[in-house]
Design a protein around this motif. Structure first.
Motif, PDB file in Angstrom:
ATOM      1  N   GLY A  64       0.833  -1.188   0.000  1.00 53.63           N
ATOM      2  CA  GLY A  64       0.000   0.000   0.000  1.00 53.63           C
ATOM      3  C   GLY A  64       0.868   1.238   0.000  1.00 53.63           C
ATOM      4  O   GLY A  64       2.089   1.157  -0.185  1.00 53.63           O
ATOM      5  N   CYS A  65       0.236   2.379   0.209  1.00 50.68           N
ATOM      6  CA  CYS A  65       0.994   3.624   0.248  1.00 50.68           C
ATOM      7  C   CYS A  65       0.537   4.478   1.437  1.00 50.68           C
ATOM      8  O   CYS A  65      -0.592   4.338   1.926  1.00 50.68           O
ATOM      9  CB  CYS A  65       0.845   4.408  -1.049  1.00 50.68           C
ATOM     10  N   ALA A  66       1.431   5.325   1.881  1.00 49.95           N
ATOM     11  CA  ALA A  66       1.149   6.181   3.037  1.00 49.95           C
ATOM     12  C   ALA A  66       0.109   7.230   2.674  1.00 49.95           C
ATOM     13  O   ALA A  66       0.142   7.816   1.585  1.00 49.95           O
ATOM     14  CB  ALA A  66       2.431   6.850   3.509  1.00 49.95           C
ATOM     15  N   THR A  67      -0.820   7.472   3.570  1.00 50.58           N
ATOM     16  CA  THR A  67      -1.850   8.509   3.361  1.00 50.58           C
ATOM     17  C   THR A  67      -1.522   9.788   4.103  1.00 50.58           C
ATOM     18  O   THR A  67      -2.142  10.833   3.847  1.00 50.58           O
ATOM     19  CB  THR A  67      -3.233   7.995   3.807  1.00 50.58           C
ATOM     20  N   THR A  68      -0.582   9.738   5.025  1.00 50.51           N
ATOM     21  CA  THR A  68      -0.140  10.910   5.775  1.00 50.51           C
ATOM     22  C   THR A  68       1.377  10.828   5.949  1.00 50.51           C
ATOM     23  O   THR A  68       2.001   9.825   5.593  1.00 50.51           O
ATOM     24  CB  THR A  68      -0.792  10.967   7.174  1.00 50.51           C
ATOM     25  N   GLU A  69       1.957  11.848   6.513  1.00 47.27           N
ATOM     26  CA  GLU A  69       3.375  11.786   6.847  1.00 47.27           C
ATOM     27  C   GLU A  69       3.555  10.823   8.008  1.00 47.27           C
ATOM     28  O   GLU A  69       2.827  10.869   9.000  1.00 47.27           O
ATOM     29  CB  GLU A  69       3.896  13.180   7.220  1.00 47.27           C
ATOM     30  N   ILE A  70       4.516   9.905   7.873  1.00 46.28           N
ATOM     31  CA  ILE A  70       4.773   8.884   8.891  1.00 46.28           C
ATOM     32  C   ILE A  70       6.235   8.989   9.298  1.00 46.28           C
ATOM     33  O   ILE A  70       7.129   8.977   8.438  1.00 46.28           O
ATOM     34  CB  ILE A  70       4.471   7.461   8.353  1.00 46.28           C
ATOM     35  N   PHE A  71       6.483   9.060  10.595  1.00 49.29           N
ATOM     36  CA  PHE A  71       7.846   9.192  11.084  1.00 49.29           C
ATOM     37  C   PHE A  71       8.400   7.837  11.509  1.00 49.29           C
ATOM     38  O   PHE A  71       7.645   6.944  11.925  1.00 49.29           O
ATOM     39  CB  PHE A  71       7.900  10.183  12.244  1.00 49.29           C
ATOM     40  N   ALA A  72       9.701   7.685  11.399  1.00 49.63           N
ATOM     41  CA  ALA A  72      10.362   6.455  11.821  1.00 49.63           C
ATOM     42  C   ALA A  72       9.991   6.143  13.267  1.00 49.63           C
ATOM     43  O   ALA A  72       9.987   7.029  14.120  1.00 49.63           O
ATOM     44  CB  ALA A  72      11.869   6.593  11.684  1.00 49.63           C
ATOM     45  N   GLY A  73       9.632   4.875  13.515  1.00 54.28           N
ATOM     46  CA  GLY A  73       9.228   4.459  14.850  1.00 54.28           C
ATOM     47  C   GLY A  73       7.734   4.548  15.091  1.00 54.28           C
ATOM     48  O   GLY A  73       7.252   4.174  16.168  1.00 54.28           O
ATOM     49  N   SER A  74       6.970   5.006  14.076  1.00 57.79           N
ATOM     50  CA  SER A  74       5.525   5.141  14.224  1.00 57.79           C
ATOM     51  C   SER A  74       4.803   3.870  13.789  1.00 57.79           C
ATOM     52  O   SER A  74       5.270   3.121  12.927  1.00 57.79           O
ATOM     53  CB  SER A  74       5.007   6.315  13.386  1.00 57.79           C
ATOM     54  N   TRP A  75       3.635   3.695  14.352  1.00 60.76           N
ATOM     55  CA  TRP A  75       2.751   2.576  14.005  1.00 60.76           C
ATOM     56  C   TRP A  75       2.195   2.804  12.599  1.00 60.76           C
ATOM     57  O   TRP A  75       1.740   3.896  12.255  1.00 60.76           O
ATOM     58  CB  TRP A  75       1.625   2.534  15.036  1.00 60.76           C
ATOM     59  N   ILE A  76       2.225   1.758  11.778  1.00 64.11           N
ATOM     60  CA  ILE A  76       1.644   1.821  10.439  1.00 64.11           C
ATOM     61  C   ILE A  76       0.492   0.828  10.377  1.00 64.11           C
ATOM     62  O   ILE A  76       0.657  -0.376  10.623  1.00 64.11           O
ATOM     63  CB  ILE A  76       2.680   1.480   9.348  1.00 64.11           C
ATOM     64  N   HIS A  77      -0.687   1.340  10.048  1.00 62.67           N
ATOM     65  CA  HIS A  77      -1.862   0.463   9.957  1.00 62.67           C
ATOM     66  C   HIS A  77      -2.914   1.153   9.072  1.00 62.67           C
ATOM     67  O   HIS A  77      -2.582   2.049   8.292  1.00 62.67           O
ATOM     68  CB  HIS A  77      -2.399   0.149  11.357  1.00 62.67           C
ATOM     69  N   THR A  78      -4.151   0.767   9.199  1.00 61.67           N
ATOM     70  CA  THR A  78      -5.206   1.262   8.311  1.00 61.67           C
ATOM     71  C   THR A  78      -5.453   2.761   8.440  1.00 61.67           C
ATOM     72  O   THR A  78      -6.037   3.370   7.546  1.00 61.67           O
ATOM     73  CB  THR A  78      -6.519   0.507   8.587  1.00 61.67           C
ATOM     74  N   HIS A  79      -5.017   3.380   9.541  1.00 64.96           N
ATOM     75  CA  HIS A  79      -5.237   4.807   9.736  1.00 64.96           C
ATOM     76  C   HIS A  79      -4.291   5.659   8.908  1.00 64.96           C
ATOM     77  O   HIS A  79      -4.547   6.863   8.715  1.00 64.96           O
ATOM     78  CB  HIS A  79      -5.087   5.170  11.219  1.00 64.96           C
ATOM     79  N   ASN A  80      -3.186   5.066   8.422  1.00 63.13           N
ATOM     80  CA  ASN A  80      -2.238   5.857   7.641  1.00 63.13           C
ATOM     81  C   ASN A  80      -1.692   5.104   6.427  1.00 63.13           C
ATOM     82  O   ASN A  80      -0.668   5.463   5.871  1.00 63.13           O
ATOM     83  CB  ASN A  80      -1.087   6.364   8.525  1.00 63.13           C
TER      84      ASN A  80
END
Length: 493
Positions: A64-80
């Protein structure tokens, strides 16, 4: 014990193998990062900063692809994260086949039938042609238990709601699945129980059954009986007498056909259980055996990996049709093709269909694809086969059995008690499930996070499957469960 894993060197996410607290320092690839929030087991966290639209890579492929800015160490799931998949695709055959080395076969104790085929159970099956006689079939099953002999593994009825008020391909699918079960070698004897006025009556069903041994397959029409339950019991007694002549004998594992399915998946499914089943599949195929992979909707997003492993371009074209036919099925019902992960999948850490599919197809191992099967079509080719069936657990597992699987391996991260017409081995993705649901789980792959090597675990699974094939009961068999479900697509009259 590992606390997280980066599955592929090109991944930009890692997966928590145990709950990780906010502030945990992660050391990986000669660098460090600090988790910015709690990460649940099976869930992903970013290994680098990502901008909206950036691909999120897991298993070495985009999920998939990121929907918002995501920082290293952050949770990645359906919200982003959102799926990057579209609708129908055009595919190119880029053959990438790895031939497996041949290995000396192992053996199990099975039943050799008169036609030369092999069964892993010697059961009496009661197959209703129509849902109207379901209760009669179940009553015959219950009353016949007292006539069991030591040579019979069970008397099982398979109720279903179909067999009448169906049309066209939908009706033919029902007839084909019922005929496949009548012909299955795990059944030492079969009572086909009809009503008499249904569309899929016994005379129609015989056209799908083909040639049969009249000692092994018996027919009973309820409307032609004064007491159909009494007559059914007498017939089952005769079938028990016939089937009791079969004895277990040493049979090469090269004659085994194993179905592969997953359900209630979590973020560890593609890391522990599914790769173990894939390695098992490679080992069995190396011995001359066969495996069947299904759940076509859960190939979407990973289908090209399977397509390029097709042994021939004709098989590639069949696999393209397999995938696109299912996509068109979704579209014909105005359904979204790529919204597949269930609430349980998402809770376990699966964020998109690509995420699910790339984990799901791990069950196929690395063997070349040697056969592509339509729904209800019996297996013909040795090796890895792909089967057209949906992801629904009961429907897909029944389809695997109908195509000839002696046993179904079912990996799960959340657990389920269901069964299928053949022994259904539940394989846990995590230690917690295996400990909590010991009455459901047959084999635990959660130990991989405790550093049990994949080769060792898959060899243990192979030995366990041979035990099941030799008569050891799965947990669902011990519970007395035998389920069956048919793929319903058309109108009901």
């Amino acid at each position: 014990m590992k606390s997280f894993i980066k599955i592929n060197p090109s991944d930009n996410v890692a997966v928590a193998l145990q709950p990780l607290a906010k502030g945990t320092v992660i050391e990986l690839d000669n660098s460090t990062l600090t988790l910015t929030e709690d990460i649940m087991q099976g869930h992903k966290f970013a290994l680098k900063n990502l901008k909206p639209g950036d691909s999120i890579i897991k298993y070495g492929n985009p999920i998939g692809c990121a929907t918002t800015e995501i920082f290293a160490g952050s949770w990645i799931h359906t919200h982003n994260l959102k799926t990057g998949l579209g609708d129908l695709l055009t595919y190119t055959y880029n053959k990438n086949v790895t031939e497996l080395p041949h290995q000396k076969p192992k053996f199990f104790q099975g039943y050799r039938r008169k036609d030369g085929r092999v069964g892993v159970r010697n059961e009496i099956w009661i197959i209703p042609t129509v849902g109207c006689v379901n209760n009669v079939a179940s009553a015959i099953e219950r009353a016949s238990q007292k006539y069991m002999t030591d040579q019979i593994d069970g008397v099982c009825a398979f109720p279903h709601p179909y067999g009448c008020s169906q049309m066209g391909d939908d009706q033919n699918n029902t007839r084909q699945i019922l005929a496949d079960l009548v012909n299955h070698p795990n059944a030492g004897g079969v009572l086909v129980l009809g009503l008499g006025c249904e569309n899929s009556n016994i005379d129609e069903l015989k056209k799908f059954i083909g040639n049969y041994d009249p000692e092994r397959v018996r027919f009973l029409v309820a409307q032609e009986c004064e007491d159909e339950i009494s007559d059914g019991i007498e017939t089952v007694k005769e079938l028990i007498s016939y089937a009791s002549s079969f004895k277990r004998e040493p049979i090469s594992a090269s004659e085994l056909v194993i179905g592969m399915k997953c359900g209630g998946s979590d973020g560890l499914s593609g890391i522990t259980a599914n790769p173990t089943v894939g390695a098992f599949s490679d080992k069995l195929i190396s011995m001359g055996g066969s495996t069947i992979l299904t759940e076509v909707p859960e190939m979407f997003g990973a289908e090209e990996l399977l397509m390029n492993r097709c042994e021939t371009e004709n098989l590639f074209n069949q696999t393209v049709a397999l995938v696109n036919d299912f996509k068109n099925y979704f579209k014909s019902h105005n359904q979204t093709i790529y919204e597949n992960p269930s609430p349980g999948n998402k809770k376990g850490g699966i964020s998109s269909l690509e995420d699910k599919s790339l984990g799901c197809t791990q069950k196929s191992g690395s063997a070349p694809v040697m056969g592509v099967l339509s729904y209800g079509e019996p297996i013909k080719e040795k090796g890895l086969n792909l089967l057209s069936a949906p992801g629904n657990d009961l429907v897909a597992s029944t389809a695997l059995a109908a195509s000839g699987a002696h046993i179904v391996l079912f990996t799960t991260g959340r657990g389920t008690p269901f069964a299928s017409p053949v022994p259904t081995v539940k394989i846990s993705t995590n230690n917690q499930l295996a400990k909590k649901k010991q009455n459901w789980i047959d084999f635990n792959c959660g130990v991989m996070v405790n550093d049990t090597p994949l080769d060792e675990l898959s060899e243990n699974l192979l030995d366990f499957v041979l035990e099941i094939a030799s008569g050891k009961k799965s947990k669902s068999e011990e519970a007395g469960f035998h389920d069956m479900a048919i793929f319903k697509q058309g109108v009901t009259l």
